[in-house]
Design a protein around this motif. Structure first.
Motif, PDB file in Angstrom:
ATOM      1  N   VAL A   1     -16.548 -79.696  36.225  1.00 47.56           N
ATOM      2  CA  VAL A   1     -16.985 -79.139  37.498  1.00 47.56           C
ATOM      3  C   VAL A   1     -17.871 -77.927  37.255  1.00 47.56           C
ATOM      4  CG1 VAL A   1     -16.182 -78.276  39.730  1.00 47.56           C
ATOM      5  CG2 VAL A   1     -14.675 -79.717  38.360  1.00 47.56           C
ATOM      6  N   SER A   2     -18.990 -77.864  37.951  1.00 42.61           N
ATOM      7  CA  SER A   2     -19.868 -76.699  37.850  1.00 42.61           C
ATOM      8  C   SER A   2     -19.920 -75.999  39.202  1.00 42.61           C
ATOM      9  CB  SER A   2     -21.278 -77.143  37.451  1.00 42.61           C
ATOM     10  OG  SER A   2     -22.190 -76.073  37.593  1.00 42.61           O
ATOM     11  N   ALA A   3     -19.698 -74.681  39.190  1.00 40.42           N
ATOM     12  CA  ALA A   3     -19.820 -73.899  40.422  1.00 40.42           C
ATOM     13  C   ALA A   3     -20.205 -72.480  40.050  1.00 40.42           C
ATOM     14  CB  ALA A   3     -18.511 -73.908  41.207  1.00 40.42           C
ATOM     15  N   GLY A   4     -21.131 -71.917  40.798  1.00 41.55           N
ATOM     16  CA  GLY A   4     -21.533 -70.538  40.558  1.00 41.55           C
ATOM     17  C   GLY A   4     -22.063 -70.297  39.147  1.00 41.55           C
ATOM     18  N   GLY A   5     -22.701 -71.299  38.558  1.00 39.49           N
ATOM     19  CA  GLY A   5     -23.294 -71.117  37.232  1.00 39.49           C
ATOM     20  C   GLY A   5     -22.308 -71.237  36.086  1.00 39.49           C
ATOM     21  N   LYS A   6     -21.080 -71.679  36.375  1.00 41.23           N
ATOM     22  CA  LYS A   6     -20.080 -71.853  35.308  1.00 41.23           C
ATOM     23  C   LYS A   6     -19.456 -73.235  35.422  1.00 41.23           C
ATOM     24  CE  LYS A   6     -17.910 -68.157  36.778  1.00 41.23           C
ATOM     25  NZ  LYS A   6     -16.965 -67.036  36.949  1.00 41.23           N
ATOM     26  N   SER A   7     -19.085 -73.795  34.278  1.00 37.89           N
ATOM     27  CA  SER A   7     -18.417 -75.087  34.304  1.00 37.89           C
ATOM     28  C   SER A   7     -16.992 -74.959  33.803  1.00 37.89           C
ATOM     29  CB  SER A   7     -19.162 -76.099  33.435  1.00 37.89           C
ATOM     30  OG  SER A   7     -20.198 -76.702  34.160  1.00 37.89           O
TER      31      SER A   7
ATOM     32  N   GLU B   1     -23.764 -74.198  30.135  1.00 41.20           N
ATOM     33  CA  GLU B   1     -22.486 -74.579  30.745  1.00 41.20           C
ATOM     34  C   GLU B   1     -21.778 -75.646  29.910  1.00 41.20           C
ATOM     35  OE1 GLU B   1     -22.218 -75.246  34.977  1.00 41.20           O
ATOM     36  OE2 GLU B   1     -23.931 -73.942  35.351  1.00 41.20           O
ATOM     37  N   PHE B   2     -22.551 -76.580  29.377  1.00 39.48           N
ATOM     38  CA  PHE B   2     -21.975 -77.569  28.459  1.00 39.48           C
ATOM     39  C   PHE B   2     -21.321 -76.854  27.288  1.00 39.48           C
ATOM     40  CE2 PHE B   2     -23.097 -82.068  28.845  1.00 39.48           C
ATOM     41  CZ  PHE B   2     -23.879 -82.045  29.979  1.00 39.48           C
ATOM     42  N   ALA B   3     -22.113 -75.927  26.713  1.00 39.14           N
ATOM     43  CA  ALA B   3     -21.685 -75.273  25.478  1.00 39.14           C
ATOM     44  C   ALA B   3     -20.454 -74.403  25.690  1.00 39.14           C
ATOM     45  CB  ALA B   3     -22.839 -74.438  24.930  1.00 39.14           C
ATOM     46  N   SER B   4     -20.260 -73.950  26.940  1.00 41.37           N
ATOM     47  CA  SER B   4     -19.138 -73.036  27.205  1.00 41.37           C
ATOM     48  C   SER B   4     -17.799 -73.766  27.313  1.00 41.37           C
ATOM     49  CB  SER B   4     -19.403 -72.268  28.502  1.00 41.37           C
ATOM     50  OG  SER B   4     -19.245 -73.147  29.596  1.00 41.37           O
ATOM     51  N   LEU B   5     -17.843 -75.085  27.443  1.00 37.92           N
ATOM     52  CA  LEU B   5     -16.590 -75.820  27.642  1.00 37.92           C
ATOM     53  C   LEU B   5     -15.839 -75.967  26.320  1.00 37.92           C
ATOM     54  CD1 LEU B   5     -17.719 -78.665  30.064  1.00 37.92           C
ATOM     55  CD2 LEU B   5     -16.413 -76.615  30.612  1.00 37.92           C
ATOM     56  N   PRO B   6     -14.512 -75.924  26.363  1.00 41.49           N
ATOM     57  CA  PRO B   6     -13.748 -76.121  25.139  1.00 41.49           C
ATOM     58  C   PRO B   6     -14.011 -77.513  24.565  1.00 41.49           C
ATOM     59  CG  PRO B   6     -12.302 -76.130  27.062  1.00 41.49           C
ATOM     60  CD  PRO B   6     -13.659 -75.724  27.538  1.00 41.49           C
ATOM     61  N   LEU B   7     -14.046 -77.587  23.257  1.00 41.27           N
ATOM     62  CA  LEU B   7     -14.295 -78.873  22.620  1.00 41.27           C
ATOM     63  C   LEU B   7     -12.989 -79.628  22.454  1.00 41.27           C
ATOM     64  CD1 LEU B   7     -16.744 -77.682  19.822  1.00 41.27           C
ATOM     65  CD2 LEU B   7     -17.316 -78.764  21.994  1.00 41.27           C
TER      66      LEU B   7
END
Lengths: 492, 99
Positions: free
Chosen positions: A114-120, A470-476
Motif C-alpha cells: 500500500v502506498s499513501a502519502g509518499g510511503k509504502s 518506496e519499493f526500496a523502503s519495504l522490508p525484504l
C-alpha cells in the motif's frame, strides 16, 4: 462505535481479518457488514473521501445545495452513515499497488502493498474484497485526445465534487443511461447543452424487447423514461448517430457526425463522450484472478462464484469491479462478499451469518431484474468499440492508431500481449487501461475470433507507478532476497 | 473550460507554471485548474500534442503534472494544498538530478 480513520500508512496494523479495497457502495457496505460480524476490518481507498465515483463527495454534498444530483445519488447518504459508524479502520488516499495470495501457517493469507502519502507499507489480511468499481468504456473517435474532450463521467465528477459546469457550448455523445441522466443534471445546473448525439444502434431496440417484461418492474424504468422525455423537450437529440469526429487545432472547436444519412457539424467548446462502463479490473488482473469475457456487456470481468469468490480462494470481488450491475446491486454484492469472507473466517458463526447471506442474496435477485434489458438496449455499437477509421488513436499514451493495430492484426498477431511488444500499445502511463477494450475488439473483428479467445493484456504489479524509493523502503522477504541473489539466508 | 456554480468556503494559494492563483480547498488539482480555465496540462509523450484531463478518476493518466518538483503526478488524484507549485510537462518524464 465509529470508524477509525488512519492518517499514516505506517500506523496500519500488521494483520487484519479482512481488507477491502475501494470505498464506493460495495466497499462501504462490505466494511459495515464485516465489522458487524466481528472481523478486524481495514478499508483502503485511493480517493480522498468515501463514496466511490457514483456517490462521489457524498459526505460534503447536500440536497439543499445541489438538489440536481437527484434522489438516487442521495441514497449514498445511508450507506455512508453506516460506514462512518462501523467498527472498521479506514485509510483514504491509499493506493494498493500489489496483492499476492500466499500462506501463513498452512492458512491462506494475502499480502498487500500500500502506498499513501509518499510511503509504502506491507499489510496482511486473511481475506480481501476488491471493490474497485467501474471505469468508463473508452470511446475512441477521431480527435478524442484534444483538450476540450472528456468523458461524461468526468464531467459528472467535476459537478459532484467541485460544483463545476462546463462553460460555453457543450455536446454530449454516446449511449447508455448516463447520457440522459447527465444531460438532465447539466441542464438543471445551468449548462449550455446544444445537442445530444445518441449512438445507440436502432437495432438494439428489437434485440432488447424480449427482455422488457422484467424491466417493467425495475425502479429504473420510470426514471429512464422521464429523463428521456425531459431532455428531448429541451435539447436537440440526434439518434442513430453512426460516426463522430472532433476537430480543432489545439483544442476542440467543432464536432462532425452522421445521423439519418446526413452529415452535420456543430461548433462546440467542449464535448463529452460515454458508452457505458466496464469493470475496473486492473488489480484483479495483476493479482492473477482468472478473467472471462461477458459477451452481453462486452467486457472482461473476474470469474466469480455467486458470493464473489474469485479463482484465488482468499480473494473476493464485489460491486461493478466484478461485473456491471449498478450502485444498488454493488451495495448488496459488497454485503454478500463480506459475509461470505466472514463465513470462511468464523465457521462457528454459520447460524448468525447464514440467514443474513440468504436475505441479501434474495434482495440482489430482486434488484437485478431488468438488467438484461438495459445491457442489450445499451450495448454500444461495434463501430465505436472496434473503430475502422484508420487515423483514430486507439492507445492514447503511446499514440498508436487504429490503422496500425488493424494492420498488425491482419498479420496474425496472436493476441494483445504480442501486440504490445510490436506497437507499444498499452505500454504507456495508463498501463493499458484506456485501450485494452479497443485492442481486444479490433483483434476479434479482424481475425474473426471471439474476444474470449483473444484475451486481454496480462497486467503486472505495481498496478500504478510507485517511486523506486518506496519499493526500496519495504522490508525484504526471504523469497524476494532469494529471487535476486539465489541466497537462502534468513535476512529480512 | 469550466465555471463554478456555487461559492466555496475556503481557498488556498497555488501556482501553475509560475502563475499564482487562489482556488477552492478540498478539490483535486485537475478540478482546480479546470475551474481556472486551464485545461491543457501537458504535451504528449510521442507526438508532442496538447493533452488535458480526460477521466478525472485516476484511470487515463492524461493529467500528469509536476507537483512540488515530483514529476508524473496524477492531478486528478491529488488534493490542492496551500503553497503547492504545479507545472505542466512536455513529453516523457526526465531523470531527476540526484536520484
Amino acid at each position: 462505535m465509529t470508524l477509525r480513520k488512519i492518517d499514516d500508512v505506517h500506523r496500519l496494523d500488521r494483520e487484519y481479518d479482512l481488507a477491502i479495497i475501494g470505498a464506493g457502495p460495495a466497499g462501504m457496505a462490505a466494511a459495515a457488514e464485516a465489522a458487524a460480524a466481528g472481523a478486524r476490518t481495514i478499508l483502503l481507498d485511493e480517493n480522498p473521501a468515501p463514496g466511490g465515483q457514483i456517490y462521489r463527495s457524498i459526505e460534503r454534498n447536500s440536497p439543499a445545495r445541489r438538489a440536481f444530483l437527484g434522489k438516487d445519488y442521495w441514497k449514498g447518504k445511508d450507506i455512508l452513515k453506516a460506514f462512518l459508524q462501523c467498527d472498521a479502520a479506514y485509510l483514504p488516499q491509499a493506493l494498493v499497488w500489489s496483492v499476492e495470495q500466499g500462506e501463513t501457517d498452512g492458512k491462506a493469507s494475502v499480502e498487500l502493498r500500500v502506498s499513501a502519502g509518499g510511503k509504502s507499507s506491507i499489510v496482511h489480511a486473511r481475506r480481501v474484497v476488491f471493490a474497485t468499481g467501474a471505469m468508463e468504456r473508452p470511446m475512441p473517435v477521431r480527435g478524442w485526445t484534444l483538450p476540450g474532450v472528456m468523458t461524461i463521467g468526468a464531467a459528472q465528477i467535476a459537478l459532484k465534487s467541485s460544483g463545476l459546469v462546463p462553460d460555453g457550448r457543450v455536446v454530449l455523445a454516446g449511449s447508455g443511461p448516463l447520457l440522459y441522466l447527465f444531460a438532465d443534471q447539466l441542464l438543471q445546473a445551468g449548462g449550455n447543452l446544444v445537442a445530444v448525439l445518441d449512438t445507440t444502434p436502432r437495432s438494439n431496440w428489437a434485440k432488447a424487447l424480449p427482455f422488457l417484461p422484467p424491466f417493467l418492474v425495475s425502479p429504473y424504468l420510470l426514471k429512464g423514461l422521464a429523463l428521456l422525455v425531459k431532455v428531448r423537450r429541451s435539447v436537440p437529440v440526434f439518434t442513430g448517430v453512426g460516426t463522430i469526429e472532433v476537430f480543432g487545432q489545439d483544442r476542440a472547436s467543432a464536432i462532425r457526425f452522421q445521423a439519418k444519412g446526413r452529415t452535420e457539424e456543430i461548433d462546440i467548446d467542449s464535448a463529452f463522450l460515454h458508452q457505458g462502463v466496464v469493470p475496473n479490473n486492473s488489480l484483479a488482473n495483476a493479482t492473477g484472478c482468472l478473467l472471462g469475457w461477458n459477451d452481453r456487456q462486452k467486457c472482461f470481468q473476474p470469474e466469480l462464484d455467486t458470493r464473489g469468490r474469485s479463482s484465488l480462494p482468499a480473494i473476493y470481488v464485489a460491486g461493478d469491479g466484478g461485473g456491471i450491475g449498478g450502485a444498488l446491486v454493488a451495495e448488496v454484492g459488497g454485503r454478500i462478499a463480506a459475509l461470505a469472507a466472514c463465513l470462511d473466517l468464523f465457521p462457528e458463526k454459520t447460524r448468525q451469518i447464514g440467514p443474513l447471506l440468504a436475505k441479501h442474496e434474495k434482495r440482489r435477485r430482486v434488484l437485478s431484474r431488468g438488467r438484461t434489458f438495459i445491457d442489450t438496449l445499451y450495448q454500444p455499437a461495434v463501430a465505436f468499440r472496434a473503430p475502422t477509421d484508420l487515423e483514430t488513436i486507439a492507445c492514447r499514451c503511446e499514440e498508436v492508431t487504429v490503422g496500425a493495430i488493424r494492420d498488425a492484426a491482419a498479420r496474425n498477431v496472436v493476441g494483445p500481449n504480442q501486440l504490445k511488444t510490436m506497437l507499444r500499445c498499452g505500454m504507456g502511463s495508463c498501463q493499458g487501461r484506456m485501450c485494452t477494450a479497443t485492442i481486444t475488439e479490433i483483434l476479434a473483428d479482424v481475425q474473426q475470433r471471439s474476444p474470449d479467445d483473444i484475451g486481454t493484456y496480462r497486467l503486472r504489479t505495481p498496478i500504478k507507478p510507485v517511486p523506486l524509493r518506496e519499493f526500496a523502503s519495504l522490508p525484504l522477504t526471504p523469497d524476494a532476497v532469494q529471487a535476486v541473489t539465489g541466497d537462502h539466508s534468513d535476512r529480512s | 473550460m469550466f465555471r463554478r456554480i456555487d461559492k466555496a468556503t475556503d481557498t488556498v494559494a497555488i501556482t501553475f507554471d509560475g502563475i499564482p492563483m487562489r482556488v477552492d480547498t478540498e478539490q483535486t488539482v485537475s478540478a482546480a485548474l479546470l475551474g481556472q480555465g486551464i485545461s491543457t496540462l501537458r504535451k504528449s509523450v510521442v507526438g508532442d500534442r496538447p493533452r488535458a484531463p480526460y477521466c478525472l478518476m485516476g484511470v487515463c493518466f492524461e493529467c500528469l503534472v509536476t507537483i512540488d518538483g515530483i514529476q508524473n503526478r496524477q492531478a486528478c488524484m491529488t488534493i490542492v494544498r496551500d503553497g503547492m507549485a504545479i507545472s505542466s510537462q512536455s513529453g516523457a518524464r526526465a531523470l531527476d538530478e540526484g536520484c
